[in-house]
Design an enzyme around this catalytic site. Structure first.
Site, PDB file in Angstrom:
ATOM      1  N   LYS A  74     -30.006  18.443  12.942  1.00  0.00           N
ATOM      2  CA  LYS A  74     -29.907  17.717  14.389  1.00  0.00           C
ATOM      3  C   LYS A  74     -31.410  17.458  14.541  1.00  0.00           C
ATOM      4  O   LYS A  74     -32.343  18.140  14.234  1.00  0.00           O
ATOM      5  CB  LYS A  74     -29.547  19.107  15.145  1.00  0.00           C
ATOM      6  CG  LYS A  74     -29.144  18.774  16.754  1.00  0.00           C
ATOM      7  CD  LYS A  74     -28.744  20.119  17.316  1.00  0.00           C
ATOM      8  CE  LYS A  74     -28.344  20.039  18.747  1.00  0.00           C
ATOM      9  NZ  LYS A  74     -27.949  21.299  19.450  1.00  0.00           N
ATOM     10  N   SER A 149     -23.846  20.626  21.734  1.00  0.00           N
ATOM     11  CA  SER A 149     -24.588  19.542  21.835  1.00  0.00           C
ATOM     12  C   SER A 149     -24.979  19.203  20.323  1.00  0.00           C
ATOM     13  O   SER A 149     -25.475  17.859  20.059  1.00  0.00           O
ATOM     14  CB  SER A 149     -26.119  19.784  22.339  1.00  0.00           C
ATOM     15  OG  SER A 149     -26.523  20.818  21.574  1.00  0.00           O
ATOM     16  N   SER A 173     -23.174  25.368  21.311  1.00  0.00           N
ATOM     17  CA  SER A 173     -23.427  24.143  20.848  1.00  0.00           C
ATOM     18  C   SER A 173     -23.206  23.960  19.223  1.00  0.00           C
ATOM     19  O   SER A 173     -23.426  22.653  18.937  1.00  0.00           O
ATOM     20  CB  SER A 173     -24.947  23.597  21.108  1.00  0.00           C
ATOM     21  OG  SER A 173     -25.054  23.204  22.544  1.00  0.00           O
TER      22      SER A 173
END
Lengths: 460, 60
Positions: A74, A149, A173
């Protein structure tokens, strides 16, 4: 193909790391204009790393199960020489000169980093509809969000672009996008995986963990990235275990709690059935299912939101003069956080202790708890509310009801694909355990996975 | 309930009316839960903030 399967082919010299990496890069090139899973692709560096991996294997230097495997992280994990945006325009030009601890450990384990994945702006939201780098789409239905996320990580794994992608989880997330994209997502215990070199959203709720195609793969990655790091004040010295579960493990002697309250109200069609079926499968594997009552998780979620609002506002306060460059949803959350008082924050932290002590009583009755990960399958792009028979709910607090509070206690939790809803969208079952019970959670997940059909999204 | 508009002004946050209305609604809800729960906190309950005071090996 899973990491384990690819690793076997690599060692049998039936495939090379360069070939695996080229397949990953080709798939990203062919599909990512439709998914927007990546912010940065590091093709040249990846191929150079893959060539090194192949050379090392040929020379007999085997770094372990991740050796030569294409992975992604990420875009909150810094990587030397690769820009790290945190999904924000504010950090669009930030090129760090060091690796995050997780990146260091992945590289040391021989993994090949092919790029940085897209996310909800500043990792502060659950849709990954990023206003600066594009809205990530769900590989199961591109009119739906992948969750967030860590939405790019989940989409990239589900779409077969990479074998594994690292995510971060502050209020769900990792688990949210894992559930909505039909992959495995593991949020380890707070302190189990170093936060060093991760652009923070929050000081006391951020957890780092893998999103992968199988439980075994998630375990292999955890084994590689877990462990004490003196550069992270919250890092734990608790010994790292061998997290890889056996194939189809027995659950004899395990007591699994199935909540009677909270976790099965206001859920979409198919959710309760899928999780109850998972409980039956756990019984078939030898576990005993124990009905349990959990404390007031709704209040816990509110307290957790206050802590997140305040800590995230503190993290981003130096950048608030640039709030015009933020998406509306993120800007509003940061503004809310700036208005809370120090007393509000400390009261929330006092309640955090009391609530943890209340919830932890469940660990005297059972080894872990099985719940739905989320009350709904992936919502449509732009959806803002959930509609129930008895009213409506805002999407963010509504969808995060079952995942958020656990971050406040730092406990490990895993989301496992457990079936499809009536529309054919993936659903997740969540396994929550006491601190540092990752090996047991992974064993339970592996036993369920062995009895559940493997899910694959439609071809893009 | 705190006057969020006044607080925003005092902190130099010039928020548009739309933002203020949405911020108010969320914070009112959260603050109500916090106040209700905080009223029952035992006096001795410490906040769950990790801070470790460790020996300083560089100290004289």
């Amino acid at each position: 193909m899973t990491i384990r399967e690819a690793a076997a082919l690599l060692r049998a010299r039936r495939i090379s790391s360069v070939e695996l990496t080229r397949v990953a890069l080709d798939r990203i090139a062919r599909c990512d204009d439709r998914l927007r899973a990546f912010i940065t692709v590091t093709a040249e560096e990846a191929l150079a790393a893959a060539r090194r991996s192949d050379r090392e294997l040929a020379e007999g230097r085997d770094r372990g199960p991740l050796h030569g495997i294409p992975v992604a992280v990420k875009d909150v994990f810094v990587a030397r020489g690769v820009r790290t945006t945190c999904g924000s325009k504010i950090f669009a030009d930030y090129v760090p000169d060091f690796d995050a601890a997780v990146v260091e450990r992945l590289r040391a384990a021989g993994a090949v980093l092919v790029g940085k994945t897209n996310l909800h702006e500043l990792a502060y939201g659950i849709t990954s509809s990023n206003p600066h780098y594009g809205a990530v789409r769900n590989p199961w239905d591109r009119d739906r969000v992948p969750g967030g996320s860590s939405g790019g990580s989940a989409a990239a794994v589900a779409a077969g672009m990479v074998f594994m992608a690292m995510g971060s989880d502050t209020g769900g997330s990792i688990r949210i996008p894992a559930a909505w994209c039909g992959v495995v997502g593991l949020k380890p215990t707070f302190g189990r995986v170093s936060r060093y070199g991760v652009l923070p959203l929050d000081f006391s709720l951020d957890h780092m963990g893998p999103l992968a195609r199988s439980v075994h793969d998630a375990a292999l990655v955890l084994s590689a990235v877990a462990g004490f790091d003196p550069r992270d004040d919250t890092s734990s010295r608790y010994p790292v275990e061998d997290y890889a579960p056996p194939d189809d493990p027995s659950l004899d002697g395990l007591r699994i709690g199935l909540p009677e309250n909270f976790y099965f109200t206001r859920v979409a069609p198919g959710v309760t059935e899928a999780v109850h079926q998972a409980a039956q499968l756990a019984e078939q594997a030898g576990a005993v299912i124990i009905p349990v009552r959990v404390p007031d998780v709704a209040a816990m979620n509110q307290v957790s939101r206050i802590i997140l609002l305040a800590e995230a506002a503190a993290v981003m306060q130096p950048y608030m003069d640039r709030r015009g460059e933020m998406g509306e949803d993120v800007r509003l959350l940061l503004e809310q956080g700036l208005l809370l008082s120090a007393a509000d924050y400390l009261q929330a932290q006092r309640l955090r202790r009391l609530m943890r002590d209340e919830y932890r009583k469940v660990w005297r009755e059972v080894h872990c708890v099985l719940t739905p990960t989320l009350p709904i399958p992936a919502p449509r792009l732009g959806q803002t509310h959930l509609q129930w028979e008895d009213g409506t709910e805002d999407l963010r607090p509504g969808a995060t009801r079952f995942v958020r509070a656990i971050n406040m206690f730092g406990w490990p939790a895993l989301s496992l694909p457990c079936g499809l809803d009536p529309q054919g969208l993936p659903l997740g079952a969540q396994i929550i355990g006491p601190p540092f019970s990752e090996a047991r959670i992974l064993r339970v997940a592996a036993a369920l996975e062995a009895r559940l059909p493997r899910l694959s999204p439609p071809e893009l | 309930m705190p006057d969020w508009r006044m607080l925003a002004a005092a902190r130099g946050l010039s928020l548009p009316e739309d933002d203020l209305a949405r911020v108010e609604a969320v914070l009112d809800e959260l603050h109500a839960v916090l106040c209700e729960r905080a009223a029952a906190i035992p006096l001795t309950a410490e906040p769950l903030i990790s801070f470790r005071c460790e020996t300083d090996e560089d100290a004289l």
